[in-house]
Design a protein around this motif. Structure first.
Motif, PDB file in Angstrom:
ATOM      1  N   ASN A 130      30.706  31.821 -14.250  1.00  0.00           N
ATOM      2  CA  ASN A 130      29.263  31.237 -13.984  1.00  0.00           C
ATOM      3  C   ASN A 130      29.161  30.577 -12.851  1.00  0.00           C
ATOM      4  O   ASN A 130      27.856  30.621 -12.593  1.00  0.00           O
ATOM      5  N   ASN A 131      30.141  30.122 -12.274  1.00  0.00           N
ATOM      6  CA  ASN A 131      30.014  29.339 -11.141  1.00  0.00           C
ATOM      7  C   ASN A 131      30.481  30.097  -9.801  1.00  0.00           C
ATOM      8  O   ASN A 131      29.993  29.717  -8.633  1.00  0.00           O
ATOM      9  N   LEU A 132      31.426  31.120  -9.811  1.00  0.00           N
ATOM     10  CA  LEU A 132      31.848  31.513  -8.460  1.00  0.00           C
ATOM     11  C   LEU A 132      31.725  33.009  -8.485  1.00  0.00           C
ATOM     12  O   LEU A 132      31.611  33.621  -7.389  1.00  0.00           O
ATOM     13  N   PHE A 133      31.722  33.725  -9.686  1.00  0.00           N
ATOM     14  CA  PHE A 133      31.594  35.232  -9.635  1.00  0.00           C
ATOM     15  C   PHE A 133      30.289  35.555 -10.707  1.00  0.00           C
ATOM     16  O   PHE A 133      30.470  36.644 -11.322  1.00  0.00           O
ATOM     17  N   LYS A 134      29.266  34.675 -10.568  1.00  0.00           N
ATOM     18  CA  LYS A 134      28.206  35.341 -11.407  1.00  0.00           C
ATOM     19  C   LYS A 134      27.528  36.709 -11.111  1.00  0.00           C
ATOM     20  O   LYS A 134      27.158  37.461 -11.915  1.00  0.00           O
TER      21      LYS A 134
ATOM     22  N   ILE B   8      34.666  34.597  -2.027  1.00  0.00           N
ATOM     23  CA  ILE B   8      35.822  35.226  -1.388  1.00  0.00           C
ATOM     24  C   ILE B   8      35.915  34.921   0.396  1.00  0.00           C
ATOM     25  O   ILE B   8      36.953  34.363   0.616  1.00  0.00           O
ATOM     26  N   LEU B   9      34.734  34.764   0.924  1.00  0.00           N
ATOM     27  CA  LEU B   9      34.601  34.567   2.294  1.00  0.00           C
ATOM     28  C   LEU B   9      34.914  32.887   2.524  1.00  0.00           C
ATOM     29  O   LEU B   9      35.613  32.494   3.329  1.00  0.00           O
ATOM     30  N   THR B  10      34.190  32.360   1.532  1.00  0.00           N
ATOM     31  CA  THR B  10      34.765  30.857   1.545  1.00  0.00           C
ATOM     32  C   THR B  10      36.175  30.466   1.403  1.00  0.00           C
ATOM     33  O   THR B  10      36.643  29.640   2.084  1.00  0.00           O
ATOM     34  N   LEU B  11      36.711  31.063   0.613  1.00  0.00           N
ATOM     35  CA  LEU B  11      38.175  30.992   0.182  1.00  0.00           C
ATOM     36  C   LEU B  11      39.030  31.439   1.448  1.00  0.00           C
ATOM     37  O   LEU B  11      39.982  30.540   1.953  1.00  0.00           O
TER      38      LEU B  11
ATOM     39  N   PHE C  60      37.915  31.559   4.805  1.00  0.00           N
ATOM     40  CA  PHE C  60      37.882  30.545   5.632  1.00  0.00           C
ATOM     41  C   PHE C  60      38.477  29.069   5.385  1.00  0.00           C
ATOM     42  O   PHE C  60      39.266  28.480   6.361  1.00  0.00           O
ATOM     43  N   SER C  61      38.607  28.722   4.122  1.00  0.00           N
ATOM     44  CA  SER C  61      39.152  27.471   3.873  1.00  0.00           C
ATOM     45  C   SER C  61      40.732  27.661   4.177  1.00  0.00           C
ATOM     46  O   SER C  61      41.388  26.531   4.619  1.00  0.00           O
ATOM     47  N   ILE C  62      41.310  28.760   3.704  1.00  0.00           N
ATOM     48  CA  ILE C  62      42.861  28.855   3.941  1.00  0.00           C
ATOM     49  C   ILE C  62      43.000  29.104   5.359  1.00  0.00           C
ATOM     50  O   ILE C  62      43.918  28.464   5.703  1.00  0.00           O
ATOM     51  N   TYR C  63      42.217  29.591   6.076  1.00  0.00           N
ATOM     52  CA  TYR C  63      42.488  29.683   7.620  1.00  0.00           C
ATOM     53  C   TYR C  63      42.298  28.128   8.089  1.00  0.00           C
ATOM     54  O   TYR C  63      43.165  28.025   8.875  1.00  0.00           O
ATOM     55  N   ILE C  64      41.425  27.349   7.737  1.00  0.00           N
ATOM     56  CA  ILE C  64      41.227  26.040   8.294  1.00  0.00           C
ATOM     57  C   ILE C  64      42.362  25.240   8.090  1.00  0.00           C
ATOM     58  O   ILE C  64      43.007  24.568   8.715  1.00  0.00           O
ATOM     59  N   ILE C  65      43.032  25.422   6.661  1.00  0.00           N
ATOM     60  CA  ILE C  65      44.163  24.498   6.153  1.00  0.00           C
ATOM     61  C   ILE C  65      45.270  24.873   6.817  1.00  0.00           C
ATOM     62  O   ILE C  65      46.107  24.184   7.378  1.00  0.00           O
ATOM     63  N   PHE C  66      45.403  26.059   7.259  1.00  0.00           N
ATOM     64  CA  PHE C  66      46.885  26.661   7.951  1.00  0.00           C
ATOM     65  C   PHE C  66      46.585  25.792   9.560  1.00  0.00           C
ATOM     66  O   PHE C  66      47.730  25.646   9.943  1.00  0.00           O
ATOM     67  N   LYS C  67      45.361  26.171   9.918  1.00  0.00           N
ATOM     68  CA  LYS C  67      45.339  25.684  11.356  1.00  0.00           C
ATOM     69  C   LYS C  67      45.472  24.047  11.509  1.00  0.00           C
ATOM     70  O   LYS C  67      46.398  23.598  12.337  1.00  0.00           O
ATOM     71  N   ILE C  68      44.788  23.389  10.429  1.00  0.00           N
ATOM     72  CA  ILE C  68      45.172  22.046  10.297  1.00  0.00           C
ATOM     73  C   ILE C  68      46.684  21.546  10.081  1.00  0.00           C
ATOM     74  O   ILE C  68      47.331  20.725  10.841  1.00  0.00           O
ATOM     75  N   GLY C  69      47.293  22.480   9.401  1.00  0.00           N
ATOM     76  CA  GLY C  69      48.738  22.028   8.901  1.00  0.00           C
ATOM     77  C   GLY C  69      49.521  22.457  10.019  1.00  0.00           C
ATOM     78  O   GLY C  69      50.489  21.704  10.490  1.00  0.00           O
ATOM     79  N   GLY C  70      49.319  23.521  10.732  1.00  0.00           N
ATOM     80  CA  GLY C  70      50.112  23.584  12.041  1.00  0.00           C
ATOM     81  C   GLY C  70      49.807  22.739  12.962  1.00  0.00           C
ATOM     82  O   GLY C  70      50.766  22.445  13.726  1.00  0.00           O
TER      83      GLY C  70
END
Length: 399
Positions: free
Chosen positions: A30-34, A43-46, A48-58
């Motif tokens: 209902n909220n993500l794959f309606k 999928i795009l947001t996920l 992008f979020s993973i990319y940002i998290i890896f960059k910040i973590g690095g």
């Protein structure tokens, strides 16, 4: 019989697990794959979020944090004399006791504040680069929060003394720093870092609120002298940038005081207080104008005079309506203390800039500014969090 009970228990657990899985699947659908649009966006947001998290973590892993760890005393205390640091710790210990007692007596949102402050103190006490003497004070502060939480929980009669101590906390802390006229005072020209930021913000917030309240009520007065004096003050201050007010306080204030000497920190406190009071006055005036005319008429029908009507009927409703605006102004005061750098004072950000200018830490300023931004965020978020809980407890926005 035991086997039957065990089988029934297993069936109940399986049913509960299946129900939880079904609820999760329905929520995701209902909220993500309606539909296909939501699915692509998710999928795009996920990604992008993973990319940002890896960059910040690095960045966090690869960064050299010595610029922060080696300059913690400068960041938090400025050039405060090392032999007098016990005065600051005494104020922190008193604050810890008050937070713990308030948590025990009232619980609720003050408990969140106490736990957050306690967690920060605990983290700084655990990390290896904190000095041994500071670790003792930090762990003692955490212990006091827990100890006075227990005392406050079982002694509810402490409410009035705790309120009185909260009102007197800032004067007591400033008195401790200045020695109460008994010990040698620590001059304000060595105050700096987060200490200066907290002092400026706390004094400005506490002093600007009653002044802004009086200005808001005075602007609605029927007496022309009071009304137009308040209007001129509010419009004049709101028509000037804060930096100009700071310069006026530094250069012109001594002329109006007839030769009375005030140090730069006191002048900055006065500037922030006067500036913030004008904006708070307009916020409160908006709350006063939102009160229906019927409330005034009902108070007059009860035989209340103007003062009692304002204190007991009108102001409580008006202040409740403008809590978000007032807290937003308080947060602005806290952040705007960084502008004192233009008048030669080194607050939290100013001290960070001085450290970053050291050739020894050339190119390592990003780590320093991340820590400073994080500390600012924590305290601003705490104020916002407290505001939301106060609104919720007062029923603001609910019918």
């Amino acid at each position: 019989m035991d086997n039957i009970q065990r089988n029934n228990t297993e069936k109940v657990l399986k049913t509960t697990k299946l129900n939880n899985q079904t609820k999760l699947q329905l929520w995701l659908k209902n909220n993500l794959f309606k539909d296909w649009k939501n699915a692509i966006l998710t999928i795009l947001t996920l990604m992008f979020s993973i990319y940002i998290i890896f960059k910040i973590g690095g960045f966090l892993v690869a960064s050299e944090w010595e610029v922060v760890t080696e300059n913690l005393p400068l960041l938090f205390m400025g050039q405060f004399p090392v032999e007098e640091v016990w005065r600051l710790w005494t104020s922190i210990l008193i604050l810890s006791a008050l937070l713990g007692a308030s948590w025990g007596v009232w619980r609720g949102v003050i408990g969140h504040v106490a736990m957050t402050i306690g967690f920060i103190l605990l983290v700084f006490g655990i990390v290896p680069y904190t000095e041994a003497s500071s670790k003792v004070y930090l762990f003692t502060s955490v212990a006091l929060i827990l100890l006075f939480y227990g005392i406050g929980r079982f002694v509810p009669k402490l409410k009035i003394p705790i309120l009185v101590l909260w009102i007197l906390y800032i004067p007591i802390s400033l008195g401790i720093i200045n020695g109460f006229g008994i010990m040698e005072p620590v001059k304000s020209n060595v105050w700096g870092g987060f200490l200066l930021t907290l002092i400026l913000a706390s004094v400005s917030i506490v002093c600007s609120f009653p002044l802004g309240l009086l200005l808001a009520v005075g602007r609605r007065s029927k007496l022309p002298i009071i009304k137009y004096s308040c209007i001129i003050y509010i419009e004049l201050i709101r028509g000037m940038p804060l930096i100009m007010v700071l310069f006026i306080a530094q250069l012109l204030l001594p002329m109006f005081l007839g030769g009375v000497q005030l140090d730069n920190v006191v002048r900055a406190m006065i500037a922030f207080t006067l500036f913030s009071a004008a904006y708070l006055a307009e916020n409160i005036r908006g709350g006063l104008q939102s009160i229906p005319r019927g409330q005034f008429e009902a108070a007059q029908a009860l035989g209340l005079n103007q003062a009692k009507m304002m204190i007991f009927i009108i102001l409580p409703q008006a202040l409740k309506a403008v809590i978000p605006a007032m807290v937003g102004q308080f947060i602005s005061i806290f952040k705007d203390t960084s502008l004192v750098a233009v008048i030669g004072l080194s607050d939290f950000l100013g001290m960070g800039e001085k450290i970053a200018a050291n050739p020894e830490y050339l190119g390592k300023y990003m780590e320093l500014y991340i820590v400073i931004a994080f500390i600012y965020f924590i305290f601003c978020y705490l104020m916002s969090h407290v505001s939301k809980h106060i609104e919720k407890s007062l029923g603001v926005g609910y019918r």
